[in-house]
Enzyme design. Structure first.
Site, PDB file in Angstrom:
ATOM      1  N   ALA A   1      21.388  12.086  11.514  1.00 18.27           N
ATOM      2  CA  ALA A   1      20.792  12.095  10.182  1.00 18.27           C
ATOM      3  C   ALA A   1      19.427  12.762  10.270  1.00 18.27           C
ATOM      4  O   ALA A   1      18.808  12.789  11.336  1.00 18.27           O
ATOM      5  CB  ALA A   1      20.645  10.674   9.650  1.00 18.27           C
TER       6      ALA A   1
ATOM      7  N   VAL B   1      17.554   5.080  13.304  1.00 19.89           N
ATOM      8  CA  VAL B   1      18.165   6.016  14.258  1.00 19.89           C
ATOM      9  C   VAL B   1      17.830   5.614  15.687  1.00 19.89           C
ATOM     10  O   VAL B   1      16.846   4.928  15.948  1.00 19.89           O
ATOM     11  CB  VAL B   1      17.701   7.478  14.027  1.00 19.89           C
ATOM     12  CG1 VAL B   1      18.282   8.042  12.757  1.00 19.89           C
ATOM     13  CG2 VAL B   1      16.181   7.584  14.028  1.00 19.89           C
TER      14      VAL B   1
ATOM     15  N   HIS C   1      11.989   7.091   0.465  1.00 26.56           N
ATOM     16  CA  HIS C   1      12.647   8.183   1.191  1.00 26.56           C
ATOM     17  C   HIS C   1      14.078   8.300   0.673  1.00 26.56           C
ATOM     18  O   HIS C   1      14.521   7.463  -0.128  1.00 26.56           O
ATOM     19  CB  HIS C   1      12.610   7.965   2.717  1.00 26.56           C
ATOM     20  CG  HIS C   1      13.136   6.621   3.188  1.00 26.56           C
ATOM     21  ND1 HIS C   1      13.204   6.267   4.516  1.00 26.56           N
ATOM     22  CD2 HIS C   1      13.626   5.543   2.507  1.00 26.56           C
ATOM     23  CE1 HIS C   1      13.698   5.048   4.638  1.00 26.56           C
ATOM     24  NE2 HIS C   1      13.961   4.602   3.432  1.00 26.56           N
TER      25      HIS C   1
ATOM     26  N   ARG D   1       5.390   7.405  -2.767  1.00 23.96           N
ATOM     27  CA  ARG D   1       4.661   6.516  -1.865  1.00 23.96           C
ATOM     28  C   ARG D   1       3.232   6.401  -2.365  1.00 23.96           C
ATOM     29  O   ARG D   1       2.706   7.341  -2.959  1.00 23.96           O
ATOM     30  CB  ARG D   1       4.622   7.111  -0.452  1.00 23.96           C
ATOM     31  CG  ARG D   1       6.001   7.281   0.139  1.00 23.96           C
ATOM     32  CD  ARG D   1       5.938   7.909   1.519  1.00 23.96           C
ATOM     33  NE  ARG D   1       7.313   8.157   1.968  1.00 23.96           N
ATOM     34  CZ  ARG D   1       7.637   8.645   3.149  1.00 23.96           C
ATOM     35  NH1 ARG D   1       6.694   8.959   4.019  1.00 23.96           N
ATOM     36  NH2 ARG D   1       8.896   8.832   3.477  1.00 23.96           N
TER      37      ARG D   1
ATOM     38  N   TRP E   1       0.818  -1.219   0.000  1.00 22.49           N
ATOM     39  CA  TRP E   1       0.000   0.000   0.000  1.00 22.49           C
ATOM     40  C   TRP E   1       0.844   1.258   0.000  1.00 22.49           C
ATOM     41  O   TRP E   1       0.425   2.280  -0.465  1.00 22.49           O
ATOM     42  CB  TRP E   1      -0.949   0.021   1.201  1.00 22.49           C
ATOM     43  CG  TRP E   1      -1.925  -1.097   1.116  1.00 22.49           C
ATOM     44  CD1 TRP E   1      -2.025  -2.163   1.935  1.00 22.49           C
ATOM     45  CD2 TRP E   1      -2.915  -1.287   0.099  1.00 22.49           C
ATOM     46  NE1 TRP E   1      -3.016  -3.001   1.509  1.00 22.49           N
ATOM     47  CE2 TRP E   1      -3.581  -2.484   0.379  1.00 22.49           C
ATOM     48  CE3 TRP E   1      -3.297  -0.550  -1.033  1.00 22.49           C
ATOM     49  CZ2 TRP E   1      -4.622  -2.978  -0.405  1.00 22.49           C
ATOM     50  CZ3 TRP E   1      -4.322  -1.039  -1.813  1.00 22.49           C
ATOM     51  CH2 TRP E   1      -4.984  -2.242  -1.503  1.00 22.49           C
TER      52      TRP E   1
ATOM     53  N   GLN F   1      12.562  15.063  -0.774  1.00 20.92           N
ATOM     54  CA  GLN F   1      13.219  15.061   0.539  1.00 20.92           C
ATOM     55  C   GLN F   1      14.663  15.526   0.411  1.00 20.92           C
ATOM     56  O   GLN F   1      15.250  15.501  -0.675  1.00 20.92           O
ATOM     57  CB  GLN F   1      13.223  13.644   1.143  1.00 20.92           C
ATOM     58  CG  GLN F   1      11.862  13.211   1.687  1.00 20.92           C
ATOM     59  CD  GLN F   1      11.943  11.939   2.521  1.00 20.92           C
ATOM     60  OE1 GLN F   1      12.932  11.191   2.453  1.00 20.92           O
ATOM     61  NE2 GLN F   1      10.912  11.672   3.296  1.00 20.92           N
TER      62      GLN F   1
HETATM   63  C1  FA5 Z   1      11.265   9.469   6.586  1.00 18.22           C
HETATM   64  O1  FA5 Z   1      11.035   9.455   5.371  1.00 18.22           O
HETATM   65  C2  FA5 Z   1      12.631   9.209   7.165  1.00 18.22           C
HETATM   66  N1  FA5 Z   1      13.463   8.626   6.160  1.00 18.22           N
HETATM   67  C3  FA5 Z   1      13.195  10.497   7.699  1.00 18.22           C
HETATM   68  C4  FA5 Z   1      14.423  10.347   8.513  1.00 18.22           C
HETATM   69  C5  FA5 Z   1      15.670  10.477   7.930  1.00 18.22           C
HETATM   70  C6  FA5 Z   1      14.338  10.062   9.898  1.00 18.22           C
HETATM   71  C7  FA5 Z   1      16.838  10.328   8.697  1.00 18.22           C
HETATM   72  C8  FA5 Z   1      15.471   9.917  10.642  1.00 18.22           C
HETATM   73  C9  FA5 Z   1      16.721  10.059  10.083  1.00 18.22           C
HETATM   74  P1  FA5 Z   1       8.890  10.371   7.172  1.00 18.22           P
HETATM   75  O2  FA5 Z   1       8.110   9.339   6.468  1.00 18.22           O
HETATM   76  O3  FA5 Z   1       8.347  10.911   8.433  1.00 18.22           O
HETATM   77  O4  FA5 Z   1      10.352   9.845   7.519  1.00 18.22           O
HETATM   78  O5  FA5 Z   1       9.132  11.586   6.160  1.00 18.22           O
HETATM   79  C10 FA5 Z   1      10.001  12.638   6.448  1.00 18.22           C
HETATM   80  C11 FA5 Z   1       9.397  13.956   6.024  1.00 18.22           C
HETATM   81  O6  FA5 Z   1       8.983  13.884   4.682  1.00 18.22           O
HETATM   82  C12 FA5 Z   1       8.120  14.288   6.807  1.00 18.22           C
HETATM   83  O7  FA5 Z   1       8.438  14.972   7.981  1.00 18.22           O
HETATM   84  C13 FA5 Z   1       7.396  15.180   5.848  1.00 18.22           C
HETATM   85  O8  FA5 Z   1       7.891  16.488   5.910  1.00 18.22           O
HETATM   86  C14 FA5 Z   1       7.777  14.602   4.503  1.00 18.22           C
HETATM   87  N2  FA5 Z   1       6.731  13.680   4.017  1.00 18.22           N
HETATM   88  C15 FA5 Z   1       6.516  12.412   4.338  1.00 18.22           C
HETATM   89  N3  FA5 Z   1       5.493  11.884   3.655  1.00 18.22           N
HETATM   90  C16 FA5 Z   1       5.036  12.868   2.858  1.00 18.22           C
HETATM   91  C17 FA5 Z   1       3.991  12.981   1.893  1.00 18.22           C
HETATM   92  N4  FA5 Z   1       3.225  11.962   1.586  1.00 18.22           N
HETATM   93  N5  FA5 Z   1       3.825  14.166   1.258  1.00 18.22           N
HETATM   94  C18 FA5 Z   1       4.609  15.207   1.550  1.00 18.22           C
HETATM   95  N6  FA5 Z   1       5.603  15.188   2.423  1.00 18.22           N
HETATM   96  C19 FA5 Z   1       5.825  14.041   3.092  1.00 18.22           C
END
Ligand code: FA5
Length: 351
Positions: A319, A263, A179, A206, A159, A220
């Protein structure tokens, strides 16, 4: 009638008929009739020179050649004339009116997400990070396994992951990265020894049910710093400085505890919601929390440091993964992230 008289008459007739020709096709027909190599009238006369009585042959030949040259000259003049007329007509029907105002050419500009991405990277470059890149189509190994995301972790679920439908050893092993975290390991693999201080920007994908803050394609920036004695306070210092550079002094920043397998400990950083000013009540943008999360972060898991061939007893690191669209939302007070990729110029031109 003398030879001369009859040649004069011929010339008069030929020139009169040429004068009547108006278009190329008529001129060509005239040329074939009078000067054509096989059946042209003048050509026939030239051929007839041999048949003339000896005493008239020279005069006949001279007159026939004179006629030929006269007609050739007239033909060339007529063709020139026609060309000149065509040009003159063009200059009246298709002339450029230099007094008309020019048609404005709209100037392009950078997409608001690109502008924000560049500004974020600049903020980190000013703090000594260098910029690197990694692939958008990624191995499950780097996206998940190397980041300690096990086989049964929900993030691998069909999903929220867009798999590439190619079977390798009977399995789907490639995906559109979810990511930029796979670049932590990729960068360490090609850096034999710390220090590492790098930011890696890029698109991620995603399967999302989209809403005001979630898109299925997002940008990102992964940040990674590994060295001797790197601490959580360094992470917080760098991220506070980043927030100050991007949003100014007035905006509020909050750290929450969070969990990411790669982490330990893990945090999320959020900014106060610009729509409800942190009050939260029934706010669609922050879902009533008063805060908008912009990044995940934490101290790199020691296992990942050791797997990279470094020594976690000596080297530590932090990170982070920033959502660039979220930063752009907060920066300009945009209510819905879906505006960014609908390509409506009325929206995009405002930034
Ligand atoms: C991550 O993707 C981790 N890889 C981040 C990380 C890196 C944590 C290194 C620790 C160390 P997450 O799924 O929460 O985590 O996404 C990180 C950021 O991407 C979120 O805070 C948000 O700002 C953005 N993000 C996530 N999903 C979406 C989405 N569907 N649309 C827009 N922005 C998003």
């Amino acid at each position: 009638m003398s030879t001369e008289d009859s040649f004069d008459q011929l010339r008069t007739r030929a020139l009169a008929s040429l004068a009547e020709a108006r278009v190329d096709a008529e001129i060509d027909a005239w040329r074939v009739e009078w000067l054509g190599r096989t059946d042209g009238r003048v050509t026939a006369l030239l051929r007839a020179v041999r048949e003339q009585p000896q005493d008239q042959r020279a005069a006949f030949g001279q007159a026939a050649n004179g006629l030929k040259s006269a007609l050739e000259e007239a033909l060339a003049a007529k063709q020139d004339d026609l060309k000149r007329q065509a040009l003159a007509a063009l200059s009246t029907t298709q002339a450029i009116d230099v007094t008309l105002p020019g048609r404005p050419q709209p100037l392009g500009r950078l997409h608001p997400v690109t502008q924000t991405l560049r500004d974020c990277l600049k903020a980190f470059q000013e703090m000594g990070f260098r910029v690197a890149e990694g692939p958008e189509v990624e191995w499950a190994y780097y996206n998940f396994d190397a980041a300690r995301i096990p086989e049964d972790h929900p993030a691998r679920d069909m999903w929220d992951t867009i798999w590439v439908n190619t079977l390798i050893d009977g399995e789907r092993k490639m995906l559109l990265r979810t990511h930029t975290t796979p670049n932590q390991v990729r960068v360490m693999e090609r850096t034999p020894e710390p220090p590492v201080r790098v930011v890696v920007p890029g698109k991620c994908y995603r399967q999302e049910a989209t809403d005001a803050t979630h898109e299925w394609m997002l940008t990102q920036i992964e940040g990674l710093a590994v060295d001797e004695g790197v601490r959580m306070s360094d992470l917080k210092g760098v991220l506070y400085e980043f927030a100050r550079k991007m949003f100014g002094q007035e905006r509020k920043v909050i750290f929450h505890h969070s969990y990411f397998p790669f982490v330990e400990p893990g945090v999320e950083m959020a900014m106060d919601c610009f729509i409800c000013r942190g009050s939260g009540a029934e706010c669609k943008t922050c879902h009533g929390t008063g805060w908008i999360e912009i990044l995940g972060a934490g101290m790199v898991h020691p296992e990942i440091i050791d797997n990279a061939g470094y020594d976690s007893a000596k080297h530590t690191g932090f990170a982070f993964g920033i959502g660039v669209e979220r930063v752009a939302l907060l920066r300009w007070g945009i209510e819905d992230i879906r505006n960014f990729y609908q390509n409506d110029l009325r929206f995009l031109r405002q930034f």
